[in-house]
Design an enzyme around this catalytic site. Sequence first.
Site, PDB file in Angstrom:
ATOM      1  N   HIS A 164    -102.950   6.724  34.644  1.00 52.55           N
ATOM      2  CA  HIS A 164    -103.447   5.342  34.629  1.00 52.55           C
ATOM      3  C   HIS A 164    -103.297   4.685  36.008  1.00 52.55           C
ATOM      4  O   HIS A 164    -104.286   4.408  36.652  1.00 52.55           O
ATOM      5  CB  HIS A 164    -102.791   4.489  33.543  1.00 52.55           C
ATOM      6  CG  HIS A 164    -102.932   5.032  32.168  1.00 52.55           C
ATOM      7  ND1 HIS A 164    -104.173   5.294  31.590  1.00 52.55           N
ATOM      8  CD2 HIS A 164    -102.013   5.385  31.241  1.00 52.55           C
ATOM      9  CE1 HIS A 164    -103.991   5.781  30.384  1.00 52.55           C
ATOM     10  NE2 HIS A 164    -102.693   5.842  30.142  1.00 52.55           N
ATOM     11  N   HIS A 180     -92.112  10.768  30.256  1.00 49.13           N
ATOM     12  CA  HIS A 180     -93.127   9.894  29.668  1.00 49.13           C
ATOM     13  C   HIS A 180     -93.479   8.720  30.565  1.00 49.13           C
ATOM     14  O   HIS A 180     -94.662   8.439  30.812  1.00 49.13           O
ATOM     15  CB  HIS A 180     -92.656   9.380  28.311  1.00 49.13           C
ATOM     16  CG  HIS A 180     -93.628   8.453  27.650  1.00 49.13           C
ATOM     17  ND1 HIS A 180     -93.644   7.082  27.885  1.00 49.13           N
ATOM     18  CD2 HIS A 180     -94.638   8.680  26.779  1.00 49.13           C
ATOM     19  CE1 HIS A 180     -94.618   6.525  27.206  1.00 49.13           C
ATOM     20  NE2 HIS A 180     -95.236   7.471  26.506  1.00 49.13           N
ATOM     21  N   ASP A 191    -107.202  10.756  26.938  1.00 46.70           N
ATOM     22  CA  ASP A 191    -106.060   9.979  26.465  1.00 46.70           C
ATOM     23  C   ASP A 191    -106.031   9.873  24.942  1.00 46.70           C
ATOM     24  O   ASP A 191    -105.711  10.837  24.253  1.00 46.70           O
ATOM     25  CB  ASP A 191    -106.066   8.616  27.141  1.00 46.70           C
ATOM     26  CG  ASP A 191    -104.742   7.869  26.981  1.00 46.70           C
ATOM     27  OD1 ASP A 191    -103.861   8.352  26.260  1.00 46.70           O
ATOM     28  OD2 ASP A 191    -104.587   6.802  27.585  1.00 46.70           O
ATOM     29  N   GLN A 240    -104.187  11.917  18.317  1.00 48.22           N
ATOM     30  CA  GLN A 240    -104.727  10.565  18.179  1.00 48.22           C
ATOM     31  C   GLN A 240    -106.214  10.562  17.833  1.00 48.22           C
ATOM     32  O   GLN A 240    -106.750   9.524  17.416  1.00 48.22           O
ATOM     33  CB  GLN A 240    -104.452   9.752  19.447  1.00 48.22           C
ATOM     34  CG  GLN A 240    -102.976   9.431  19.616  1.00 48.22           C
ATOM     35  CD  GLN A 240    -102.672   8.589  20.836  1.00 48.22           C
ATOM     36  OE1 GLN A 240    -103.544   7.936  21.401  1.00 48.22           O
ATOM     37  NE2 GLN A 240    -101.411   8.599  21.254  1.00 48.22           N
ATOM     38  N   TYR A 255     -95.916  14.662  23.072  1.00 51.03           N
ATOM     39  CA  TYR A 255     -94.617  14.024  22.837  1.00 51.03           C
ATOM     40  C   TYR A 255     -94.201  14.006  21.381  1.00 51.03           C
ATOM     41  O   TYR A 255     -93.106  13.538  21.052  1.00 51.03           O
ATOM     42  CB  TYR A 255     -94.596  12.607  23.404  1.00 51.03           C
ATOM     43  CG  TYR A 255     -95.665  11.666  22.898  1.00 51.03           C
ATOM     44  CD1 TYR A 255     -95.552  11.016  21.675  1.00 51.03           C
ATOM     45  CD2 TYR A 255     -96.789  11.400  23.676  1.00 51.03           C
ATOM     46  CE1 TYR A 255     -96.516  10.138  21.228  1.00 51.03           C
ATOM     47  CE2 TYR A 255     -97.768  10.514  23.247  1.00 51.03           C
ATOM     48  CZ  TYR A 255     -97.631   9.888  22.021  1.00 51.03           C
ATOM     49  OH  TYR A 255     -98.602   9.019  21.585  1.00 51.03           O
ATOM     50  N   HIS A 279    -105.517  14.321  30.720  1.00 48.75           N
ATOM     51  CA  HIS A 279    -104.590  13.563  29.877  1.00 48.75           C
ATOM     52  C   HIS A 279    -105.142  13.427  28.468  1.00 48.75           C
ATOM     53  O   HIS A 279    -106.083  12.674  28.223  1.00 48.75           O
ATOM     54  CB  HIS A 279    -104.363  12.172  30.478  1.00 48.75           C
ATOM     55  CG  HIS A 279    -103.237  11.418  29.851  1.00 48.75           C
ATOM     56  ND1 HIS A 279    -101.925  11.835  29.911  1.00 48.75           N
ATOM     57  CD2 HIS A 279    -103.209  10.239  29.161  1.00 48.75           C
ATOM     58  CE1 HIS A 279    -101.147  10.959  29.294  1.00 48.75           C
ATOM     59  NE2 HIS A 279    -101.906   9.986  28.811  1.00 48.75           N
ATOM     60  N   GLU A 291     -99.546   1.222  33.593  1.00 54.09           N
ATOM     61  CA  GLU A 291    -100.682   1.052  32.688  1.00 54.09           C
ATOM     62  C   GLU A 291    -100.833  -0.396  32.265  1.00 54.09           C
ATOM     63  O   GLU A 291    -101.956  -0.876  32.078  1.00 54.09           O
ATOM     64  CB  GLU A 291    -100.503   1.940  31.454  1.00 54.09           C
ATOM     65  CG  GLU A 291    -101.642   1.835  30.458  1.00 54.09           C
ATOM     66  CD  GLU A 291    -101.439   2.710  29.220  1.00 54.09           C
ATOM     67  OE1 GLU A 291    -102.374   2.770  28.394  1.00 54.09           O
ATOM     68  OE2 GLU A 291    -100.362   3.322  29.080  1.00 54.09           O
ATOM     69  N   HIS A 300     -96.780   8.555  32.867  1.00 57.57           N
ATOM     70  CA  HIS A 300     -97.466   7.275  32.740  1.00 57.57           C
ATOM     71  C   HIS A 300     -96.886   6.311  33.770  1.00 57.57           C
ATOM     72  O   HIS A 300     -95.658   6.217  33.912  1.00 57.57           O
ATOM     73  CB  HIS A 300     -97.227   6.658  31.356  1.00 57.57           C
ATOM     74  CG  HIS A 300     -97.924   7.345  30.228  1.00 57.57           C
ATOM     75  ND1 HIS A 300     -97.250   7.807  29.121  1.00 57.57           N
ATOM     76  CD2 HIS A 300     -99.222   7.630  30.014  1.00 57.57           C
ATOM     77  CE1 HIS A 300     -98.114   8.341  28.266  1.00 57.57           C
ATOM     78  NE2 HIS A 300     -99.323   8.256  28.794  1.00 57.57           N
ATOM     79  N   HIS A 315    -103.848  13.109  24.214  1.00 55.27           N
ATOM     80  CA  HIS A 315    -102.957  13.119  23.056  1.00 55.27           C
ATOM     81  C   HIS A 315    -103.827  13.570  21.881  1.00 55.27           C
ATOM     82  O   HIS A 315    -104.484  12.757  21.217  1.00 55.27           O
ATOM     83  CB  HIS A 315    -102.381  11.731  22.786  1.00 55.27           C
ATOM     84  CG  HIS A 315    -101.712  11.086  23.966  1.00 55.27           C
ATOM     85  ND1 HIS A 315    -100.639  11.655  24.607  1.00 55.27           N
ATOM     86  CD2 HIS A 315    -101.960   9.921  24.615  1.00 55.27           C
ATOM     87  CE1 HIS A 315    -100.255  10.869  25.596  1.00 55.27           C
ATOM     88  NE2 HIS A 315    -101.043   9.808  25.628  1.00 55.27           N
TER      89      HIS A 315
END
Length: 448
Positions: A265, A203, A316, A59, A119, A54, A231, A228, A56
């Site tokens: 998660h 998502h 993540d 980020q 996404y 996982h 979480e 997800h 992103h």
Amino acid sequence: MALWFERAWIDKDWAKDVRLTIADGRIASIETGVAVAPDDERHRVALPGLCNVHSHGFQRGMAGLSERRSRPDDNFWSWREIMYRFLDRLTPDDVAAITAQAYAEMLETGFTRAGEFHYLHHDPAGATYADPAEMAGAIVRASGETGIGLTLLPVFYAHGNFDAAPPSHGQRRFLNDVDSFAALLDASRSKLAGDANIGIAPHSLRAVTPGELAALLELSPTGPVHIHAAEQVKEVADCVAWSGARPVEWLLRNAGVDGRWCLIHSTHLDADEVQRLAASGAVAGLCPITEGNLGDGIFPAVDYLAAGGRFGVGTDSNILVDAAQELRALEYSQRLAQRARALLASEEAPFVGANLFARAVQGGAQALGVPAGLAVGHAADIVALDLDHPAFAGTDDATLLDRWIFAARAGAIDSVWRAGIKRVEKGCHVDADAIAAAFRACVARLLA
């Protein structure tokens, strides 16, 4: 090409004096108990690369920007607003540069494949690019530049909360309906090369209705499905208010969750959900560093593993990219919660590091739809540890992985091969300087 190792982790155990012959990016043969040959490239310890279930990637560019207290109830939801503001200006080139930095760091720490939960699809106004997979192409470019394996997980996002609530302005770059997502999925698939593969990622139950989820599963009847789930405490309460069931409970009852699913998660599970998720054959996608950074909570790993549950680890938000630290944080979270030690081990597997590593190799590969471990025919995704590192002084087979996960800092990994190509040498990505320079220029401009 042939690589020779003093020991190699093969089928959850150590083999000695091992030669791995590599052809066309795959392991062509494995010999054990053989002497090093003159043409062999010699190393000390071989491990299979880990799958990062996982990520992103973009980020990574905001790492460290959200640590200032912004309000008395600072939590995931306030962090999310910072993240939305950061992504407002990102171009495809920005995403490629930032993600490449994250991927290089993954390789340096022992991840050889990234599951990119992608996404950020549209332009800053929320309009579809002429090529609907323009942003997916940026992810593919970052994978190609760094050499990491890629499982692309295009995200379906249509709503702002349960019961098809309207999306917020900050979510405008994520949104699709089922038809536009089908076009995005096809366009994304056409960009993949080598052994890259693709799945789907509804998502969350906040962002997809039951009907849309069913339609997505029809669009992609095989391959990974990531979502997800559970979480946040608020997410669980909102799901109960909407459906009368908790998120993981709802998915297990209604979505046909099985071995191709990865529930990211799954932090807030009740006892029944723990047992049923473990029995489903799905993988729990755990991201302990990010979950700790966001204050999400602690996954019930002791009970879940005792029930036979499967897990993989991911980075993540990429606040800190380090495979060993993810495993360490997972064990330490359990120790802090239960005030005990060596919890993620068993009578059959008493060494915590070896148990965590073996399970993460298997669960991570399952979650990303690829074979697990070092075996003939598998991709030559190999991590070499440097036994000259002080953390390994006096090590034996039983404690070697414990020492890496719990006692080593930077420098424990010497080399990493991905699909037979050496991407990390002497602990650094072979193109680290150029990748970092592009990253620095990009982030400096974004934050100016």
